[in-house]
Design a protein around this motif. Structure first.
Motif, mmCIF file in Angstrom:
data_model
loop_
_atom_site.group_PDB
_atom_site.id
_atom_site.type_symbol
_atom_site.label_atom_id
_atom_site.label_comp_id
_atom_site.label_asym_id
_atom_site.label_seq_id
_atom_site.Cartn_x
_atom_site.Cartn_y
_atom_site.Cartn_z
ATOM 1 N N ALA A 85 -0.551 6.842 -8.312
ATOM 2 C CA ALA A 85 0.608 6.524 -9.140
ATOM 3 C C ALA A 85 1.594 5.651 -8.379
ATOM 4 C CB ALA A 85 1.301 7.808 -9.603
ATOM 5 N N VAL A 86 2.397 4.925 -9.139
ATOM 6 C CA VAL A 86 3.547 4.196 -8.606
ATOM 7 C C VAL A 86 4.755 4.599 -9.452
ATOM 8 C CG1 VAL A 86 2.153 2.244 -7.821
ATOM 9 C CG2 VAL A 86 3.206 2.165 -10.080
ATOM 10 N N PHE A 87 5.939 4.314 -8.941
ATOM 11 C CA PHE A 87 7.157 4.618 -9.671
ATOM 12 C C PHE A 87 7.841 3.329 -10.104
ATOM 13 C CE2 PHE A 87 6.582 8.659 -7.504
ATOM 14 C CZ PHE A 87 6.947 9.567 -8.490
ATOM 15 N N ALA A 88 8.339 3.346 -11.341
ATOM 16 C CA ALA A 88 9.122 2.234 -11.864
ATOM 17 C C ALA A 88 10.492 2.759 -12.276
ATOM 18 C CB ALA A 88 8.415 1.606 -13.066
ATOM 19 N N VAL A 89 11.466 1.869 -12.294
ATOM 20 C CA VAL A 89 12.830 2.253 -12.686
ATOM 21 C C VAL A 89 12.994 2.026 -14.177
ATOM 22 C CG1 VAL A 89 15.285 1.824 -12.350
ATOM 23 C CG2 VAL A 89 13.704 1.670 -10.401
ATOM 24 N N LYS A 90 13.422 3.080 -14.892
ATOM 25 C CA LYS A 90 13.664 2.992 -16.331
ATOM 26 C C LYS A 90 14.927 3.767 -16.659
ATOM 27 C CE LYS A 90 11.620 3.831 -20.871
ATOM 28 N NZ LYS A 90 10.450 4.377 -21.606
ATOM 29 N N ASP A 91 15.932 3.054 -17.197
ATOM 30 C CA ASP A 91 17.226 3.675 -17.536
ATOM 31 C C ASP A 91 17.805 4.420 -16.344
ATOM 32 O OD1 ASP A 91 16.932 2.742 -20.152
ATOM 33 O OD2 ASP A 91 15.813 4.543 -20.753
ATOM 34 N N ALA A 92 17.774 3.775 -15.190
ATOM 35 C CA ALA A 92 18.338 4.311 -13.946
ATOM 36 C C ALA A 92 17.617 5.564 -13.460
ATOM 37 C CB ALA A 92 19.834 4.566 -14.089
ATOM 38 N N LYS A 93 16.405 5.797 -13.981
ATOM 39 C CA LYS A 93 15.604 6.927 -13.534
ATOM 40 C C LYS A 93 14.224 6.436 -13.105
ATOM 41 C CE LYS A 93 17.859 10.322 -16.530
ATOM 42 N NZ LYS A 93 17.675 11.314 -17.609
ATOM 43 N N THR A 143 0.822 -1.209 0.000
ATOM 44 C CA THR A 143 0.000 0.000 0.000
ATOM 45 C C THR A 143 0.859 1.264 0.000
ATOM 46 O OG1 THR A 143 -1.799 -1.163 1.103
ATOM 47 C CG2 THR A 143 -1.808 1.235 1.271
ATOM 48 N N ASP A 144 1.999 1.215 0.687
ATOM 49 C CA ASP A 144 2.882 2.391 0.741
ATOM 50 C C ASP A 144 3.468 2.743 -0.617
ATOM 51 O OD1 ASP A 144 2.400 2.674 3.414
ATOM 52 O OD2 ASP A 144 4.255 1.686 4.063
ATOM 53 N N ALA A 145 3.479 1.802 -1.569
ATOM 54 C CA ALA A 145 4.043 2.074 -2.895
ATOM 55 C C ALA A 145 3.057 2.801 -3.798
ATOM 56 C CB ALA A 145 4.479 0.766 -3.558
ATOM 57 N N VAL A 146 1.783 2.847 -3.401
ATOM 58 C CA VAL A 146 0.749 3.493 -4.210
ATOM 59 C C VAL A 146 0.509 4.878 -3.636
ATOM 60 C CG1 VAL A 146 -1.599 3.313 -5.099
ATOM 61 C CG2 VAL A 146 -0.274 1.233 -4.641
ATOM 62 N N LEU A 147 0.896 5.909 -4.391
ATOM 63 C CA LEU A 147 0.855 7.283 -3.903
ATOM 64 C C LEU A 147 -0.370 8.012 -4.430
ATOM 65 C CD1 LEU A 147 4.603 8.238 -4.407
ATOM 66 C CD2 LEU A 147 3.512 7.336 -2.363
ATOM 67 N N ALA A 148 -1.038 8.761 -3.556
ATOM 68 C CA ALA A 148 -2.182 9.591 -3.964
ATOM 69 C C ALA A 148 -1.661 10.867 -4.596
ATOM 70 C CB ALA A 148 -3.050 9.905 -2.755
ATOM 71 N N ARG A 149 -2.234 11.211 -5.755
ATOM 72 C CA ARG A 149 -1.872 12.436 -6.460
ATOM 73 C C ARG A 149 -3.084 13.358 -6.518
ATOM 74 N NH1 ARG A 149 3.171 12.033 -5.424
ATOM 75 N NH2 ARG A 149 4.555 11.301 -7.070
ATOM 76 N N ALA A 150 -2.940 14.512 -7.168
ATOM 77 C CA ALA A 150 -4.025 15.481 -7.263
ATOM 78 C C ALA A 150 -5.185 14.935 -8.084
ATOM 79 C CB ALA A 150 -3.495 16.770 -7.902
ATOM 80 N N VAL A 176 9.372 0.745 -7.562
ATOM 81 C CA VAL A 176 9.918 1.322 -6.337
ATOM 82 C C VAL A 176 8.887 1.135 -5.228
ATOM 83 C CG1 VAL A 176 10.773 3.428 -5.229
ATOM 84 C CG2 VAL A 176 11.177 3.035 -7.679
ATOM 85 N N VAL A 177 9.256 0.427 -4.185
ATOM 86 C CA VAL A 177 8.302 0.143 -3.111
ATOM 87 C C VAL A 177 8.690 0.824 -1.803
ATOM 88 C CG1 VAL A 177 7.549 -2.036 -4.124
ATOM 89 C CG2 VAL A 177 9.491 -2.012 -2.526
ATOM 90 N N SER A 178 9.804 1.556 -1.781
ATOM 91 C CA SER A 178 10.162 2.318 -0.597
ATOM 92 C C SER A 178 10.979 3.534 -1.034
ATOM 93 C CB SER A 178 10.969 1.470 0.396
ATOM 94 O OG SER A 178 12.193 1.064 -0.164
ATOM 95 N N GLY A 179 10.861 4.615 -0.281
ATOM 96 C CA GLY A 179 11.582 5.841 -0.593
ATOM 97 C C GLY A 179 10.979 6.666 -1.699
ATOM 98 N N GLN A 180 9.824 6.260 -2.237
ATOM 99 C CA GLN A 180 9.241 6.959 -3.391
ATOM 100 C C GLN A 180 8.694 8.347 -3.026
ATOM 101 O OE1 GLN A 180 8.257 4.245 -1.944
ATOM 102 N NE2 GLN A 180 6.067 3.903 -2.031
ATOM 103 N N TYR A 181 8.534 8.628 -1.749
ATOM 104 C CA TYR A 181 8.044 9.957 -1.360
ATOM 105 C C TYR A 181 9.059 11.054 -1.690
ATOM 106 C CZ TYR A 181 4.273 7.591 1.104
ATOM 107 O OH TYR A 181 3.165 6.823 1.397
ATOM 108 N N PHE A 182 10.291 10.675 -1.913
ATOM 109 C CA PHE A 182 11.337 11.664 -2.221
ATOM 110 C C PHE A 182 11.551 11.808 -3.719
ATOM 111 C CE2 PHE A 182 12.266 9.866 1.965
ATOM 112 C CZ PHE A 182 12.289 11.027 2.730
ATOM 113 N N LEU A 183 10.777 11.103 -4.531
ATOM 114 C CA LEU A 183 10.956 11.172 -5.978
ATOM 115 C C LEU A 183 10.148 12.321 -6.579
ATOM 116 C CD1 LEU A 183 10.784 7.376 -6.824
ATOM 117 C CD2 LEU A 183 12.816 8.805 -6.604
#
Length: 199
Positions: free
Chosen positions: A154-162, A142-149, A192-199
């Motif tokens: 949204a969730v974050f995935a790693v693509k080309d080290a970004k 649940t922590d990996a799923v972020l509420a947006r406006a 990304v399942v942790s630390g995504q709040y800083f992305l």
């Protein structure tokens, strides 16, 4: 005639004694083990008083008190998972729902038969998960799923080290996991399942 009367009385007394003896022998309606004894051999017991307690350990049941909030959601088709010491022991189905709710505690009793040959001792406390709804598919912490406006998630995935933000549709959420309805967008991706709040 006197002797015939005495013989008749003796026969009657014998029949009464035989009936009393037969009534004093109690046979259990099932095979089991004695779990408690309230009288020793040779002691007198009053009619209706407990002498022994026994149980059939092959026919144990789980009993629990459930909040009345869930009364309408349960039925005799409801599955439950029995957990002991944090590990799943077995899955079974409810066999009894109380027809009434306790007015003081606002709870009602449910029961389920414990499948045979499960290592639970009678009287043991265990945990149960009541399966009200089930989902099969992709789930994320649940922590990996972020509420947006505007109600977007949204969730974050790693693509080309970004980090790449991907819009998702969350579904059923239970505990620490959330269902993702459009999971095909995430297939084969490193998420990304942790630390995504800083992305």
């Amino acid at each position: 005639k006197y002797n015939l009367v005495k013989v008749s009385q003796a026969k009657t007394n014998l029949e009464i004694s035989q009936k009393n003896l037969a009534d004093s022998i109690i046979r259990a309606p099932y095979d089991g083990i004695i779990t408690d004894r309230f009288h020793d051999a040779g002691e007198f017991a009053v009619a209706g008083e407990k002498v022994l307690e026994m149980e059939d350990q092959g026919r144990l049941e789980i009993s629990a008190k459930i909040s009345s909030l869930y009364y309408e959601k349960l039925s005799l088709k409801t599955d439950i998972v029995i957990l002991f010491d944090g590990k799943e022991l077995c899955r079974t189905r409810l066999c009894y729902l109380s027809p009434t709710v306790d007015p003081l505690s606002r709870t009602f009793e449910v029961k389920a038969n414990l499948p045979e040959q499960k290592n639970l001792v009678s009287g043991t406390l265990c945990d149960i998960d009541i399966i009200i709804a089930e989902r099969r598919g992709l789930g994320l912490p649940t922590d990996a799923v972020l509420a947006r406006a505007r109600g977007r998630y949204a969730v974050f995935a790693v693509k080309d080290a970004k980090a790449e933000e991907i819009t998702v549709e969350p579904g059923f959420s239970a505990g620490n996991n959330t269902e993702i309805l459009n999971g095909e967008k995430l297939a084969g991706r490193d998420l990304v399942v942790s630390g995504q709040y800083f992305l």
